[in-house]
Write a protein that holds these residues in place. Structure first.
Motif, PDB file in Angstrom:
ATOM      1  N   ASP A  26      66.655 -57.902  14.489  1.00 30.11           N
ATOM      2  CA  ASP A  26      66.363 -56.566  15.026  1.00 30.11           C
ATOM      3  C   ASP A  26      65.276 -56.667  16.108  1.00 30.11           C
ATOM      4  O   ASP A  26      64.386 -55.815  16.191  1.00 30.11           O
ATOM      5  CB  ASP A  26      65.964 -55.592  13.910  1.00 30.11           C
ATOM      6  CG  ASP A  26      64.706 -56.027  13.157  1.00 30.11           C
ATOM      7  OD1 ASP A  26      64.253 -57.177  13.353  1.00 30.11           O
ATOM      8  OD2 ASP A  26      64.169 -55.215  12.376  1.00 30.11           O
ATOM      9  N   ASP A  32      57.839 -60.422  16.044  1.00 27.64           N
ATOM     10  CA  ASP A  32      58.091 -61.748  15.464  1.00 27.64           C
ATOM     11  C   ASP A  32      59.535 -62.196  15.614  1.00 27.64           C
ATOM     12  O   ASP A  32      59.820 -63.394  15.588  1.00 27.64           O
ATOM     13  CB  ASP A  32      57.661 -61.807  14.002  1.00 27.64           C
ATOM     14  CG  ASP A  32      58.344 -60.786  13.125  1.00 27.64           C
ATOM     15  OD1 ASP A  32      58.583 -59.649  13.590  1.00 27.64           O
ATOM     16  OD2 ASP A  32      58.645 -61.109  11.962  1.00 27.64           O
ATOM     17  N   ASP A  33      60.461 -61.264  15.815  1.00 29.24           N
ATOM     18  CA  ASP A  33      61.843 -61.677  16.090  1.00 29.24           C
ATOM     19  C   ASP A  33      61.929 -62.519  17.363  1.00 29.24           C
ATOM     20  O   ASP A  33      62.695 -63.487  17.424  1.00 29.24           O
ATOM     21  CB  ASP A  33      62.767 -60.466  16.248  1.00 29.24           C
ATOM     22  CG  ASP A  33      62.936 -59.696  14.961  1.00 29.24           C
ATOM     23  OD1 ASP A  33      62.014 -58.931  14.618  1.00 29.24           O
ATOM     24  OD2 ASP A  33      63.982 -59.873  14.304  1.00 29.24           O
ATOM     25  N   ILE A 127      66.861 -61.646   9.796  1.00 29.69           N
ATOM     26  CA  ILE A 127      65.464 -61.276  10.034  1.00 29.69           C
ATOM     27  C   ILE A 127      65.360 -59.795  10.408  1.00 29.69           C
ATOM     28  O   ILE A 127      64.432 -59.388  11.097  1.00 29.69           O
ATOM     29  CB  ILE A 127      64.816 -62.199  11.092  1.00 29.69           C
ATOM     30  CG1 ILE A 127      65.593 -62.173  12.414  1.00 29.69           C
ATOM     31  CG2 ILE A 127      64.718 -63.618  10.562  1.00 29.69           C
ATOM     32  CD1 ILE A 127      64.903 -62.963  13.538  1.00 29.69           C
ATOM     33  N   GLY A 128      66.345 -59.018   9.955  1.00 30.08           N
ATOM     34  CA  GLY A 128      66.318 -57.570  10.106  1.00 30.08           C
ATOM     35  C   GLY A 128      66.943 -56.950   8.866  1.00 30.08           C
ATOM     36  O   GLY A 128      67.099 -57.616   7.830  1.00 30.08           O
ATOM     37  N   ASP A 237      59.334 -63.657  10.653  1.00 27.89           N
ATOM     38  CA  ASP A 237      60.691 -64.133  10.920  1.00 27.89           C
ATOM     39  C   ASP A 237      60.766 -65.629  11.233  1.00 27.89           C
ATOM     40  O   ASP A 237      61.660 -66.318  10.720  1.00 27.89           O
ATOM     41  CB  ASP A 237      61.316 -63.308  12.050  1.00 27.89           C
ATOM     42  CG  ASP A 237      61.511 -61.847  11.646  1.00 27.89           C
ATOM     43  OD1 ASP A 237      61.449 -61.545  10.438  1.00 27.89           O
ATOM     44  OD2 ASP A 237      61.736 -61.015  12.548  1.00 27.89           O
TER      45      ASP A 237
HETATM   46 CA   LIG Z   1      62.736 -58.719  12.354  1.00 26.89          CA
END
Ligand SMILES: [Ca+2]
Length: 295
Positions: A26, A32-33, A127-128, A237
């Motif tokens: 996301d 952090d993504d 990671i979302g 993430d």
């Molecule tokens: Ca994320």
């Protein structure tokens, strides 16, 4: 508390070939993504096969991922948004004018196709929110068993955002039903949650290492961090992603349930997930910076 180095999720060290991974992100809200996307593109131990984007303005998120991966030299990695929704955040606007033509397949469709092309081979890192994975399970209820592993950044067991606070972790809370579905999908499951991720804070001197590297992708991370504007990035993430092939965490196999509020709670019974409960934070941050500052 017994912590094991092996177990369901431990011992994920890669072999001589790069580990093929899918990354569902996301990107565009917390920063952090972006740090995870750069790690996925620049870490020689993994081969990033595809990226999918989830939650809200997924087309804008995909455009951000495209620009960032192109700067990393990963122009051939396909990116699949969940839909054509667009939106604005300071990070998303960094890529607002970047050319990106979305593929015909949606993210859930692409996940189903890619995993079925290589059953047992792919590691999916989320990671979302888990909406794309849950929708992929609607298309193929057996998808979980065809994954080599599913690594979820999400949840917490013993400590969440702050001591004593009972707030569900964001990725779980954004789509609780999807997270419940994914927990039961039959995939070998690893959970990397707030127990460990809130400890990996990219403060000085690590940020200075990124400044000195001067690569297009490290410059982009610093630009996105400035646009994000909340001080020290916490690398939730990237830590989750690192667990596919590096060992900075210690693990416990637990049986978890996800309640209606999105809390991930241990319950009696046979383990269904390997949970990261301790982390060597400084060693991880050293490794992260060393990996993404390589030429
Ligand atoms: Ca994320």
């Amino acid at each position: 508390m017994l912590l094991v180095a092996g177990g369901i999720g431990g011992g994920l060290l890669t072999g001589p070939e790069p580990l093929p991974i899918l990354l569902d992100t996301d990107a565009g809200d917390d920063v952090d993504d972006a740090y995870a996307l750069v790690l996925a593109a620049r870490w020689p131990a993994v081969k990033l096969e595809a990226v999918s984007t989830v939650f809200g303005p997924t087309l804008s998120r995909a455009r951000l991922a495209r620009k960032l991966l192109d700067l990393c030299g990963a122009q051939t990695v396909p990116i699949f948004p969940a839909n054509h929704a667009e939106g604005h955040t300071p990070q998303l606007d960094w890529a607002a004018a970047y050319p990106f033509a979305p593929p015909a397949e949606t993210a859930p469709q692409a996940l189903v196709r890619l995993v079925n092309e290589r059953p047992g081979e792919l590691t999916l890192v989320t990671i979302g929110a888990l909406s794309n994975v849950a929708q992929a399970l609607d298309l193929d209820p057996h998808l979980g068993r065809k994954l080599k592993r599913l690594v979820v950044m999400g949840g917490w067991v013993y400590q969440g955002y702050a001591a004593g606070e009972q707030r569900p972790e964001w990725n779980i809370r954004c789509d609780v039903a999807a997270a419940q579905r994914v927990l039961a999908c039959g995939a070998p499951l690893t959970m990397v949650g707030l127990d460990v991720t809130r400890r990996v804070r990219l403060q000085e001197p690590w940020l200075e290492r990124l400044r000195q590297a001067g690569h297009p992708w490290t410059q982009a991370l610093l630009e996105l961090t400035a646009r994000w504007g909340h001080g020290v990035p916490v690398l939730h993430d990237p830590l989750a992603l690192s667990c596919v092939g590096a060992q900075f965490c210690r693990w416990q196999d637990l049986r978890l349930e996800i309640d209606a509020a999105g809390l991930t709670k241990p319950v009696p019974g046979p383990p269904n997930v390997s949970v990261a409960l301790e982390v060597e934070a400084e060693a991880f941050l050293d490794w992260y910076c060393a990996t993404v500052t390589r030429p």
